[in-house]
Motif scaffolding. Structure first.
Motif, PDB file in Angstrom:
ATOM      1  N   ARG A 134      40.682  40.859  27.342  1.00  0.00           N
ATOM      2  CA  ARG A 134      39.701  41.579  28.659  1.00  0.00           C
ATOM      3  C   ARG A 134      39.878  40.724  29.880  1.00  0.00           C
ATOM      4  NH1 ARG A 134      38.844  46.489  28.134  1.00  0.00           N
ATOM      5  NH2 ARG A 134      36.898  46.352  29.660  1.00  0.00           N
ATOM      6  N   SER A 135      39.707  41.282  31.309  1.00  0.00           N
ATOM      7  CA  SER A 135      40.035  40.676  32.560  1.00  0.00           C
ATOM      8  C   SER A 135      38.830  40.380  33.481  1.00  0.00           C
ATOM      9  CB  SER A 135      41.365  41.048  33.103  1.00  0.00           C
ATOM     10  OG  SER A 135      40.966  42.370  33.491  1.00  0.00           O
ATOM     11  N   PHE A 136      39.005  39.534  34.207  1.00  0.00           N
ATOM     12  CA  PHE A 136      37.688  39.377  35.126  1.00  0.00           C
ATOM     13  C   PHE A 136      38.297  39.068  36.483  1.00  0.00           C
ATOM     14  CE2 PHE A 136      34.317  37.254  37.487  1.00  0.00           C
ATOM     15  CZ  PHE A 136      33.389  37.419  37.085  1.00  0.00           C
ATOM     16  N   SER A 137      38.064  40.147  37.199  1.00  0.00           N
ATOM     17  CA  SER A 137      38.525  40.168  38.843  1.00  0.00           C
ATOM     18  C   SER A 137      37.745  39.233  39.658  1.00  0.00           C
ATOM     19  CB  SER A 137      38.637  41.682  39.291  1.00  0.00           C
ATOM     20  OG  SER A 137      39.568  42.391  38.793  1.00  0.00           O
ATOM     21  N   ILE A 138      38.365  38.570  40.503  1.00  0.00           N
ATOM     22  CA  ILE A 138      37.678  37.660  41.255  1.00  0.00           C
ATOM     23  C   ILE A 138      38.044  37.827  42.825  1.00  0.00           C
ATOM     24  CG2 ILE A 138      37.481  35.237  42.436  1.00  0.00           C
ATOM     25  CD1 ILE A 138      38.334  34.047  39.727  1.00  0.00           C
ATOM     26  N   ALA A 139      39.229  38.327  42.932  1.00  0.00           N
ATOM     27  CA  ALA A 139      39.739  38.796  44.379  1.00  0.00           C
ATOM     28  C   ALA A 139      40.650  39.884  44.020  1.00  0.00           C
ATOM     29  CB  ALA A 139      40.144  37.928  45.261  1.00  0.00           C
ATOM     30  N   SER A 140      41.278  40.712  45.137  1.00  0.00           N
ATOM     31  CA  SER A 140      42.311  41.530  45.053  1.00  0.00           C
ATOM     32  C   SER A 140      43.373  41.245  44.574  1.00  0.00           C
ATOM     33  CB  SER A 140      42.512  42.277  46.424  1.00  0.00           C
ATOM     34  OG  SER A 140      42.982  41.447  47.301  1.00  0.00           O
ATOM     35  N   ARG A 141      43.773  39.864  44.598  1.00  0.00           N
ATOM     36  CA  ARG A 141      45.166  39.516  43.867  1.00  0.00           C
ATOM     37  C   ARG A 141      44.963  38.405  43.041  1.00  0.00           C
ATOM     38  NH1 ARG A 141      47.107  34.372  46.570  1.00  0.00           N
ATOM     39  NH2 ARG A 141      45.663  33.837  48.184  1.00  0.00           N
ATOM     40  N   LEU A 142      43.651  38.151  42.486  1.00  0.00           N
ATOM     41  CA  LEU A 142      43.344  37.055  41.412  1.00  0.00           C
ATOM     42  C   LEU A 142      42.691  37.681  40.298  1.00  0.00           C
ATOM     43  CD1 LEU A 142      43.737  33.990  40.816  1.00  0.00           C
ATOM     44  CD2 LEU A 142      41.672  33.566  41.884  1.00  0.00           C
ATOM     45  N   LYS A 143      43.161  37.356  38.905  1.00  0.00           N
ATOM     46  CA  LYS A 143      42.423  37.885  37.913  1.00  0.00           C
ATOM     47  C   LYS A 143      42.427  36.684  36.836  1.00  0.00           C
ATOM     48  CE  LYS A 143      43.113  42.995  38.125  1.00  0.00           C
ATOM     49  NZ  LYS A 143      43.574  44.069  37.147  1.00  0.00           N
ATOM     50  N   ILE A 144      41.274  36.676  36.119  1.00  0.00           N
ATOM     51  CA  ILE A 144      41.375  35.845  34.943  1.00  0.00           C
ATOM     52  C   ILE A 144      41.197  36.496  33.728  1.00  0.00           C
ATOM     53  CG2 ILE A 144      39.739  34.343  33.818  1.00  0.00           C
ATOM     54  CD1 ILE A 144      38.879  33.364  36.787  1.00  0.00           C
TER      55      ILE A 144
END
Length: 287
Positions: A134-144
């Motif tokens: 699963r991923s966690f979005s921080i900004a439009s170009r940055l995912k965790i």
């Protein structure tokens, strides 16, 4: 000050008619907020504010220096990405977590980036309860991305590059890889031991080959098997995470997958004694 200088220099002073219009933020600050600050904090309030801000910056810098060794030990670089162990992160308190994110974001954003308490709480819940992949979005170009005991930073758009044609004797760039195709006169079993290259039977190849990324529904017949397998299932078996699988080149002949570059050849394209033409597929380099 400016009008006095103009008089001293014999210049005609002209007042901008909009300077007294307090519907403009600059004028509201100058005519309303600044006099209020001066009345409550004294005429030297700007100097005092600057000194306090300087003290805060120095304190922040010393705190960062204290925690830098810890943060650096928590982060490791892997193929252009940063990975963090989840357990040490969860042991940080709220203040330390905020410093950790300021440290991480300082490499992504040129300006200071302050995380909110809501972000820290939401991300902590994500690490504790989200399933692997699963991923966690921080900004439009940055995912965790959560990947078992670690989480990864991915500062990319996440888009898979378009496909490129690969002709014999040529080298093409796809993503961070350069792949080459060349015809060879002969092949021996010991030549197939390198993971970055494969020898394929060229009798059934539909030239040019196509290099592209994974697509939903892709399937192939892994070397040594007699039935088809979904590429997504193969990635799961190999513990390839969701971000990495988008970076792996697939080499196709027509609609058939020939090679998952660096991972597995398709059984149908292996070299046999009956092959009349043999080609070498090779990952020339990674960038």
């Amino acid at each position: 000050a400016l009008d006095r200088y103009a008089r001293e220099q014999g210049l005609v002073w002209r007042e901008d008619a909009s300077n007294n219009d307090r519907s403009y933020l600059r004028n509201a600050l100058r005519h309303e907020l600044l006099p209020l600050l001066k009345r409550h904090f004294g005429p030297d309030y700007l100097h005092n504010f600057q000194k306090s801000f300087s003290d805060i910056v120095q304190a922040e810098s010393k705190l960062q220096e204290k925690y830098l060794p810890l943060f650096r030990s928590m982060i490791r670089q892997e193929e252009g990405r940063s990975a963090v162990k989840i357990e040490p992160y969860l042991q940080l308190d709220r203040f330390e977590s905020r410093l950790f994110w300021n440290y991480c974001f300082s490499y992504v954003y040129p300006l200071s980036f302050q995380v909110s308490g809501t972000f820290l709480q939401s991300f902590g819940k994500f690490l504790k309860h989200a399933a692997t992949g699963r991923s966690f979005s921080i900004a439009s170009r940055l995912k965790i991305l959560k990947n078992r005991e670690e989480f990864f930073f991915d500062d990319k758009s996440g888009k898979i590059p378009p496909g490129v044609k690969l002709y014999p004797g040529h080298i093409v760039a796809w993503g961070r890889f350069h792949l080459g195709l060349s015809e060879v006169a002969d092949v021996t079993p010991e030549m197939n031991d390198k993971g970055n290259e494969e020898y394929i039977c060229g009798d059934m190849l539909d030239m040019p080959l196509l290099v592209r990324g994974w697509q939903r529904g892709d399937r192939f017949m892994p070397l040594g098997m007699k039935r088809f397998k979904k590429v997504s299932d193969f990635f799961i078996d190999r513990k390839v995470d969701r971000l990495t699988k988008k970076e792996i080149p697939l080499v196709l002949s027509g609609e058939e997958i020939v090679w998952l570059a660096g991972l597995r050849l398709d059984e149908r394209f292996k070299v046999t004694p009956e092959c009349t033409r043999v080609y070498k597929l090779e990952i020339m380099k990674e960038v």
